[in-house]
Write a protein that holds these residues in place. Structure first.
Motif, mmCIF file in Angstrom:
data_model
loop_
_atom_site.group_PDB
_atom_site.id
_atom_site.type_symbol
_atom_site.label_atom_id
_atom_site.label_comp_id
_atom_site.label_asym_id
_atom_site.label_seq_id
_atom_site.Cartn_x
_atom_site.Cartn_y
_atom_site.Cartn_z
ATOM 1 N N CYS A 189 -10.860 36.656 -16.878
ATOM 2 C CA CYS A 189 -9.723 36.268 -16.589
ATOM 3 C C CYS A 189 -9.058 34.884 -17.211
ATOM 4 O O CYS A 189 -7.703 34.401 -17.209
ATOM 5 N N PRO A 190 -10.082 33.697 -17.661
ATOM 6 C CA PRO A 190 -9.140 32.397 -17.767
ATOM 7 C C PRO A 190 -8.338 33.148 -19.234
ATOM 8 O O PRO A 190 -9.453 33.961 -19.776
ATOM 9 N N ASN A 239 -16.572 49.267 -17.696
ATOM 10 C CA ASN A 239 -15.410 48.784 -18.392
ATOM 11 C C ASN A 239 -15.965 48.598 -19.487
ATOM 12 O O ASN A 239 -17.234 47.947 -20.317
ATOM 13 N N VAL A 277 -25.771 47.810 -16.096
ATOM 14 C CA VAL A 277 -23.864 48.839 -14.959
ATOM 15 C C VAL A 277 -22.501 48.322 -15.057
ATOM 16 O O VAL A 277 -23.106 47.194 -14.486
ATOM 17 N N GLY A 294 -20.823 43.530 -15.542
ATOM 18 C CA GLY A 294 -20.310 42.532 -16.511
ATOM 19 C C GLY A 294 -19.541 42.027 -17.177
ATOM 20 O O GLY A 294 -18.971 41.771 -18.003
ATOM 21 N N GLY A 295 -19.348 40.787 -15.792
ATOM 22 C CA GLY A 295 -18.650 39.839 -16.437
ATOM 23 C C GLY A 295 -18.945 38.484 -16.661
ATOM 24 O O GLY A 295 -20.161 38.677 -16.696
ATOM 25 N N PHE A 324 -14.836 43.797 -21.843
ATOM 26 C CA PHE A 324 -14.843 42.810 -20.985
ATOM 27 C C PHE A 324 -13.468 42.298 -20.960
ATOM 28 O O PHE A 324 -12.871 41.880 -21.813
ATOM 29 N N CYS A 332 -11.758 31.225 -8.149
ATOM 30 C CA CYS A 332 -10.345 29.928 -9.423
ATOM 31 C C CYS A 332 -9.180 29.130 -8.117
ATOM 32 O O CYS A 332 -8.565 29.442 -8.767
ATOM 33 N N TYR A 370 -17.465 29.223 -15.278
ATOM 34 C CA TYR A 370 -18.021 28.385 -15.381
ATOM 35 C C TYR A 370 -19.558 28.447 -14.596
ATOM 36 O O TYR A 370 -21.048 28.479 -14.543
ATOM 37 N N CYS A 398 -13.568 23.071 -14.763
ATOM 38 C CA CYS A 398 -13.100 23.681 -15.231
ATOM 39 C C CYS A 398 -11.295 22.650 -15.851
ATOM 40 O O CYS A 398 -11.130 22.219 -15.125
ATOM 41 N N TYR A 399 -10.724 23.810 -16.739
ATOM 42 C CA TYR A 399 -9.725 23.327 -17.774
ATOM 43 C C TYR A 399 -8.406 23.870 -16.736
ATOM 44 O O TYR A 399 -8.505 25.054 -16.688
HETATM 45 C C1 FAD Z 1 -6.073 34.043 -13.588
HETATM 46 C C2 FAD Z 1 -7.525 33.191 -13.648
HETATM 47 C C3 FAD Z 1 -8.272 32.270 -14.552
HETATM 48 C C4 FAD Z 1 -9.020 31.806 -14.354
HETATM 49 N N1 FAD Z 1 -9.522 30.690 -15.268
HETATM 50 C C5 FAD Z 1 -11.684 30.245 -15.249
HETATM 51 C C6 FAD Z 1 -11.894 29.073 -15.895
HETATM 52 O O1 FAD Z 1 -10.707 28.622 -17.129
HETATM 53 N N2 FAD Z 1 -12.319 28.586 -15.765
HETATM 54 C C7 FAD Z 1 -13.695 29.688 -15.011
HETATM 55 O O2 FAD Z 1 -14.158 29.214 -15.643
HETATM 56 N N3 FAD Z 1 -12.536 30.066 -13.997
HETATM 57 C C8 FAD Z 1 -11.988 31.131 -14.304
HETATM 58 N N4 FAD Z 1 -11.393 32.017 -13.728
HETATM 59 C C9 FAD Z 1 -12.666 32.560 -12.980
HETATM 60 C C10 FAD Z 1 -13.187 33.676 -13.746
HETATM 61 O O3 FAD Z 1 -12.647 34.844 -13.944
HETATM 62 C C11 FAD Z 1 -14.498 34.433 -11.944
HETATM 63 O O4 FAD Z 1 -15.769 33.023 -11.058
HETATM 64 C C12 FAD Z 1 -15.218 34.814 -12.999
HETATM 65 O O5 FAD Z 1 -15.068 36.136 -13.600
HETATM 66 C C13 FAD Z 1 -16.011 35.001 -12.109
HETATM 67 O O6 FAD Z 1 -17.915 35.739 -13.086
HETATM 68 P P1 FAD Z 1 -17.977 37.074 -11.756
HETATM 69 O O7 FAD Z 1 -19.253 37.382 -12.859
HETATM 70 O O8 FAD Z 1 -17.908 37.110 -10.337
HETATM 71 O O9 FAD Z 1 -17.190 38.272 -11.925
HETATM 72 P P2 FAD Z 1 -15.826 38.998 -12.952
HETATM 73 O O10 FAD Z 1 -16.133 38.493 -14.378
HETATM 74 O O11 FAD Z 1 -14.809 39.536 -12.577
HETATM 75 O O12 FAD Z 1 -17.525 40.303 -13.075
HETATM 76 C C14 FAD Z 1 -17.168 41.284 -11.951
HETATM 77 C C15 FAD Z 1 -17.740 42.257 -13.322
HETATM 78 O O13 FAD Z 1 -18.679 43.636 -12.730
HETATM 79 C C16 FAD Z 1 -18.071 44.975 -12.279
HETATM 80 N N5 FAD Z 1 -18.572 45.233 -11.558
HETATM 81 C C17 FAD Z 1 -17.545 45.641 -10.348
HETATM 82 N N6 FAD Z 1 -18.463 46.357 -9.071
HETATM 83 C C18 FAD Z 1 -19.257 46.837 -9.730
HETATM 84 C C19 FAD Z 1 -19.832 48.017 -9.611
HETATM 85 N N7 FAD Z 1 -20.180 49.045 -8.247
HETATM 86 N N8 FAD Z 1 -20.586 48.267 -10.510
HETATM 87 C C20 FAD Z 1 -20.970 48.336 -12.009
HETATM 88 N N9 FAD Z 1 -19.653 47.037 -12.581
HETATM 89 C C21 FAD Z 1 -19.638 46.898 -11.293
HETATM 90 C C22 FAD Z 1 -16.567 44.756 -13.061
HETATM 91 O O14 FAD Z 1 -15.964 45.742 -13.745
HETATM 92 C C23 FAD Z 1 -16.380 43.021 -13.774
HETATM 93 O O15 FAD Z 1 -16.352 43.312 -15.107
HETATM 94 C C24 FAD Z 1 -10.382 32.151 -13.384
HETATM 95 C C25 FAD Z 1 -10.062 33.293 -13.043
HETATM 96 C C26 FAD Z 1 -8.441 34.064 -12.834
HETATM 97 C C27 FAD Z 1 -8.112 35.120 -11.968
#
Ligand code: FAD
Length: 425
Positions: free
Chosen positions: A68-69, A62, A59, A36-37, A65, A189, A330, A361-362
């Motif tokens: 990280c941004p 947490n 699913v 749920g990210g 949420f 990132c 994004y 990306c800002y």
């Molecule tokens: C310091 C920092 C600053 C950032 N700033 C920016 C920004 O300014 N702009 C930008 O566009 N991006 C930014 N990013 C990048 C951005 O956070 C990630 O690219 C983005 O979160 C990726 O999305 P995701 O859905 O792949 O992963 P996530 O957002 O990490 O979500 C993954 C989710 O999956 C869940 N999960 C994992 N395994 C399981 C499982 N087995 N079962 C159920 N759930 C599970 C986790 O609990 C989590 O909630 C930044 C990252 C960091 C570290």
């Protein structure tokens, strides 16, 4: 406002609104979303809006949420944890069924997912967005226990890691050294570590001006490098030392008890606060399901985001190999829409819709000093490749442009508000 910046902010604004043009589903398909990210919440939100007939289940372990941004602004003391914490209530109110549990196994041929709590869910299409996993041990001595002394603060989770790093910065005496270890590409990132350096410098300049930041990098170059380094000089003088890989910047070993970062050629840097951002891979569930290749990331069809290794499983967000696209929130958001539209089209026996993926990306160099990079990407017809649309992107111009920097910091704030609202309602 310059043409350059207004064009970029227009792209950013329209990209958030843009959706793949596809027919609505005439089916009550079961869409199961894991994670749920940025990717998963975006997919759930988009699916409920555009395919109201579909049953959408999300699913996520947490109950809230933490993004990280804007986590780097929390380190600077410019945001509180409440500013970057989002509830799933909005998605629930939109009709998404939310299970706070963890997926522990995927049976692709049977279209079944096992949950840690004991349930098994079946699906017609699966959207998998589990984010990243740390490669514990890739830096000698850096495991989960070490990360509780030398935090990475690189996953959202419940915010524990980011808050730990913040407390360590607060406790550090003036004149201390903050060491930051930065990995080689690819990682989550690309500009994130350098925004972090900036925001820690912002905090130190205000509260502990005799302190230093030692940034040890496994790479020789980084995203928006000229812009960041101009800003560092202008705002923080000599406070930041960035050491590239070819000048012995690559950290290969840590000693958490002594707070030592050791580099490739044996230099031992004793620091007061250590932020270690280790090498990463796709989230564990994607690896255990056999979807990743030996890079540790998941190869996908670039139009449907279906994993090459399993039909009907669309892998979005940082877990996949996105060609030239960065691993950003994004991109996770933009590609989530395409994955949902492709999943629904697939269930009707149709090809994935045409697509364009947007990224802006800002980064904050100071609190009223923003910079950005923009890219627009197009997959080819058969989903085997992806390329940046010629002349579509770019970075902020260099030079002494205080008004542009001030505006870009404001655009960053509005980007964050818009994207989190679109994800969580
Ligand atoms: C310091 C920092 C600053 C950032 N700033 C920016 C920004 O300014 N702009 C930008 O566009 N991006 C930014 N990013 C990048 C951005 O956070 C990630 O690219 C983005 O979160 C990726 O999305 P995701 O859905 O792949 O992963 P996530 O957002 O990490 O979500 C993954 C989710 O999956 C869940 N999960 C994992 N395994 C399981 C499982 N087995 N079962 C159920 N759930 C599970 C986790 O609990 C989590 O909630 C930044 C990252 C960091 C570290």
């Amino acid at each position: 406002m310059s043409n350059n910046i207004s064009r970029r902010s227009l792209i950013a604004a329209t990209a958030l609104l843009a959706a793949p043009t596809t027919l609505r589903a005439q089916t009550s398909a079961r869409l199961l979303i894991i994670g749920g990210g940025f990717g998963g919440a975006s997919a759930a939100s988009f699916a409920r809006r555009h395919y109201p007939e579909a049953q959408v289940t999300l699913v996520e372990p947490n109950t809230q949420f933490v993004t990280c941004p804007y986590g780097n602004l929390l380190l600077a003391g410019e945001r509180q944890i409440s500013h970057i914490t989002h509830s799933y209530d909005g998605l629930r109110a939109r009709g998404v069924r939310i299970l706070h549990d963890r997926a522990i196994g995927i049976d692709a041929p049977a279209k079944r997912v096992r949950l840690q709590g004991g349930d098994t869910l079946t699906y017609d299409r699966l959207i998998l967005s589990p984010g990243i996993a740390m490669r514990w041990g890739a830096i000698e001595g850096y495991d989960q226990a070490a990360s509780e002394i030398m935090p990475h603060a690189w996953v959202p989770g419940d915010g524990t890691q980011t808050l730990l790093l913040r407390r360590q910065l607060e406790a550090m005496p003036d004149g201390g050294v903050v060491g930051i270890a930065i990995p080689a590409n690819p990682f989550r990132c690309p500009p994130g570590p350098y925004e972090r350096i900036s925001m820690i410098a912002h905090y130190l300049k205000k509260h502990k001006p005799r302190s230093k930041i030692l940034a040890l990098d496994a790479k020789e170059a980084f995203s928006k490098q000229g812009l960041f380094q101009d800003g560092w000089r202008a705002l923080y003088g000599e406070m930041i030392e960035w050491v590239p890989g070819n000048r012995d910047g690559k950290v290969v070993k840590v000693d958490p008890r002594e707070r030592v970062l050791e580099t490739e050629f044996g230099t031992r840097h004793k620091v007061d606060v250590a932020n270690v951002i280790p090498p990463q891979s796709a989230g564990t569930i994607a690896i255990e399901a056999g979807l990743a290749n030996d890079t540790g990331w998941v190869p996908v069809n670039t139009r449907s985001f279906e994993a090459r290794a399993a039909q009907g499983i669309h892998v979005i967000g940082d877990a996949n190999i996105p060609g030239p696209m960065p691993k950003s929130g994004y991109i996770a958001h933009s590609t989530a829409k395409q994955a949902v539209a492709s999943a629904m089209a697939g269930l009707r026996g149709e090809a994935p819709p045409e697509a364009l993926y947007f990224n802006t990306c800002y980064s904050h160099v100071g609190t009223d000093y923003g910079i950005s990079v923009v890219g627009i990407f197009r997959p080819n017809a058969d989903g085997t490749a992806i390329a940046e649309v010629p002349n579509s992107g770019g970075v902020s111009p260099r030079g002494d442009l205080p008004e542009q920097r001030r505006l870009e910091a404001i655009y960053a704030d509005t980007w964050y508000e818009a994207i989190t609202k679109s994800m969580f309602g």
